[in-house]
Design an enzyme around this catalytic site. Structure first.
Site, PDB file in Angstrom:
ATOM      1  N   ALA A   1     -19.813   1.292   2.620  1.00  0.00           N
ATOM      2  CA  ALA A   1     -19.014   0.711   1.541  1.00  0.00           C
ATOM      3  C   ALA A   1     -19.791  -0.348   0.744  1.00  0.00           C
ATOM      4  CB  ALA A   1     -17.740   0.102   2.123  1.00  0.00           C
TER       5      ALA A   1
ATOM      6  N   THR B   1      -3.732   4.678  -1.828  1.00  0.00           N
ATOM      7  CA  THR B   1      -4.788   5.209  -0.957  1.00  0.00           C
ATOM      8  C   THR B   1      -5.386   6.484  -1.557  1.00  0.00           C
ATOM      9  OG1 THR B   1      -3.295   6.611   0.301  1.00  0.00           O
ATOM     10  CG2 THR B   1      -3.604   4.362   1.108  1.00  0.00           C
TER      11      THR B   1
ATOM     12  N   ARG C   1     -15.757   3.087   2.919  1.00  0.00           N
ATOM     13  CA  ARG C   1     -16.611   4.221   3.278  1.00  0.00           C
ATOM     14  C   ARG C   1     -15.770   5.476   3.472  1.00  0.00           C
ATOM     15  NH1 ARG C   1     -18.957   4.796   9.131  1.00  0.00           N
ATOM     16  NH2 ARG C   1     -16.740   5.262   9.412  1.00  0.00           N
ATOM     17  N   GLY C   2     -14.567   5.311   4.048  1.00  0.00           N
ATOM     18  CA  GLY C   2     -13.754   6.466   4.426  1.00  0.00           C
ATOM     19  C   GLY C   2     -14.043   6.835   5.867  1.00  0.00           C
ATOM     20  N   ASP C   3     -13.111   7.567   6.457  1.00  0.00           N
ATOM     21  CA  ASP C   3     -13.325   8.032   7.833  1.00  0.00           C
ATOM     22  C   ASP C   3     -14.387   9.122   7.809  1.00  0.00           C
ATOM     23  OD1 ASP C   3     -11.420   6.325   8.985  1.00  0.00           O
ATOM     24  OD2 ASP C   3      -9.823   7.620   8.217  1.00  0.00           O
TER      25      ASP C   3
ATOM     26  N   HIS D   1      -7.801   2.895  -4.125  1.00  0.00           N
ATOM     27  CA  HIS D   1      -8.757   2.987  -3.017  1.00  0.00           C
ATOM     28  C   HIS D   1      -9.797   4.037  -3.397  1.00  0.00           C
ATOM     29  CE1 HIS D   1      -5.929   1.421   0.388  1.00  0.00           C
ATOM     30  NE2 HIS D   1      -5.711   0.805  -0.760  1.00  0.00           N
TER      31      HIS D   1
ATOM     32  N   GLU E   1       0.854  -1.188   0.000  1.00  0.00           N
ATOM     33  CA  GLU E   1       0.000   0.000   0.000  1.00  0.00           C
ATOM     34  C   GLU E   1       0.888   1.235   0.000  1.00  0.00           C
ATOM     35  OE1 GLU E   1      -3.642   0.195   2.405  1.00  0.00           O
ATOM     36  OE2 GLU E   1      -2.797   2.038   3.229  1.00  0.00           O
TER      37      GLU E   1
ATOM     38  N   HIS F   1     -14.587  -3.282  13.903  1.00  0.00           N
ATOM     39  CA  HIS F   1     -14.599  -1.861  13.555  1.00  0.00           C
ATOM     40  C   HIS F   1     -15.070  -1.076  14.773  1.00  0.00           C
ATOM     41  CE1 HIS F   1     -15.819   1.969  11.770  1.00  0.00           C
ATOM     42  NE2 HIS F   1     -14.962   1.685  10.810  1.00  0.00           N
TER      43      HIS F   1
END
Ligand code: FAD
Length: 307
Positions: free
Chosen positions: A136, A61, A120-122, A90, A30, A170
């Site tokens: 997501a 990312t 989804r992302g933060d 991503h 990554e 999570h």
């Protein structure tokens, strides 16, 4: 000749890793799009080192700090132009509206991307805007929908769609059962594989993978390994991921009397974690490089994987 970790290298050739014969294990990295000129000046070396390992793919990312997909797409373009590595992008629901995400999916496919990690992302402050995709799983569905509309372009294959998974759960989930339900839903909607968030104990990964299999998850659960180079860095990364650094790890690093010693202890802990995860039969190895080629090389060296 020293064997290397790739889709074509049987793991049982590794001196330090023993798993079932004939098993193939994926290797992926990554990377983060460069955020300024200083970052950009080091990416050529980073890509050269990573390419030396002939990884199965390289995941880029996306975040607000790199201009969302602008930075991701530009870095992917550089990877495609200067290396033979297969890039995976991503893509997060937080990056824009449904229409904007459709534009990005199409643009990334046009740029040659054949793999997407649907996230989804933060959550932004104030929560996800109401008119954005909320989770997501909706993005997995959207990607598969866009793919179906242009099936002829993928005649020689399909898009590989990955998702995130969480060996320690999570932070927003009520319990691990919720995480398995979500993972199953993503699998049903077309996810091909999942990459784990960082974790500190090989047993956590092994237990998670076993429970996921019992729940009906069949897609590969690829362990994401973050090199543990200092307590301060670990605390920062753990906080961002909603995790606690285990006392065992903190105590081991705190016993060091110099930063160099702390680095050495951390890298050995990471190498042992990686070996244990591979021994437990993991489907692949995904290294969070944080764009540091030397630390990535050091880790691979310690587990007996050479360019
Ligand atoms: P979701 O699947 O939406 O899950 C988030 C929470 O909502 C969980 O508690 C889940 O149980 C719950 N949930 C899921 N679906 C539903 C539903 N339909 N209804 C109700 N509840 C639901 N972030 C970035 O911004 N950019 C990146 O490049 C990036 N890369 C990452 C790579 C990896 C390997 C990992 C593990 C994470 C990455 N992240 C990235 C962080 C990720 O965006 C966060 O962890 C985020 O908090 C959750 O993402 P998700 O895709 O798991 O979300």
């Amino acid at each position: 000749m020293t064997p290397r970790l790739s889709a074509s290298a049987p793991l049982d050739q590794f001196s330090e890793v023993s798993v079932e014969p004939r098993q193939r294990t994926a290797l992926s990295f990554e990377v983060i799009p460069p955020r300024n000129d200083a970052d950009a000046s080091t990416t050529a070396e980073l890509l050269k080192v990573l390419q030396g390992y002939n990884p199965d793919y390289i995941a880029v990312t996306s975040s607000q700090r790199s201009g969302w997909l602008e930075g991701t797409a530009a870095f992917i373009e550089q990877i495609s132009r200067t290396t033979s590595m297969r890039p995976l992008a991503h893509l997060a629901c937080t990056a824009g509206t449904r229409e904007e995400l459709i534009g990005w999916i199409d643009a990334l496919v046009d740029a040659g991307v054949r793999g997407l990690l649907a996230l989804r992302g933060d959550l932004p402050e104030g929560g996800m805007p109401a008119h954005y995709l909320q989770h997501a799983d909706e993005l997995v569905r959207l990607i598969r929908h866009r793919e179906a509309g242009q099936a002829a372009r993928f005649a020689a294959g399909s898009l590989a769609v990955g998702v995130a998974c969480y060996p320690n759960g999570h932070a927003e989930s009520a319990n691990l059962d919720e995480d398995f339900d979500v993972l199953l839903a993503k699998q049903r909607l077309g996810a091909d594989f999942a990459i784990t968030q960082l974790f500190f104990d090989a047993e956590d990964y092994a237990r998670f993978a076993q429970r996921a299999r019992l729940a009906g998850v069949r897609i590969p659960l690829i362990p994401g390994i973050m090199p543990m180079t200092s307590v301060a860095r670990l605390e920062r990364m753990a906080k961002l991921s909603g995790l606690q650094v285990p006392p065992r790890v903190r105590a081991a690093l705190a016993a060091a009397s110099t930063p160099d010693e702390e680095h050495e202890i951390g890298m050995e802990l990471t190498a042992e974690l990686t070996r244990s995860v591979l021994r437990s039969g993991a489907d692949g190895l995904h290294i969070y490089t944080h764009n540091n080629p030397h630390i990535t090389q050091d880790l691979l060296n310690r587990i007996g994987v050479h360019p």
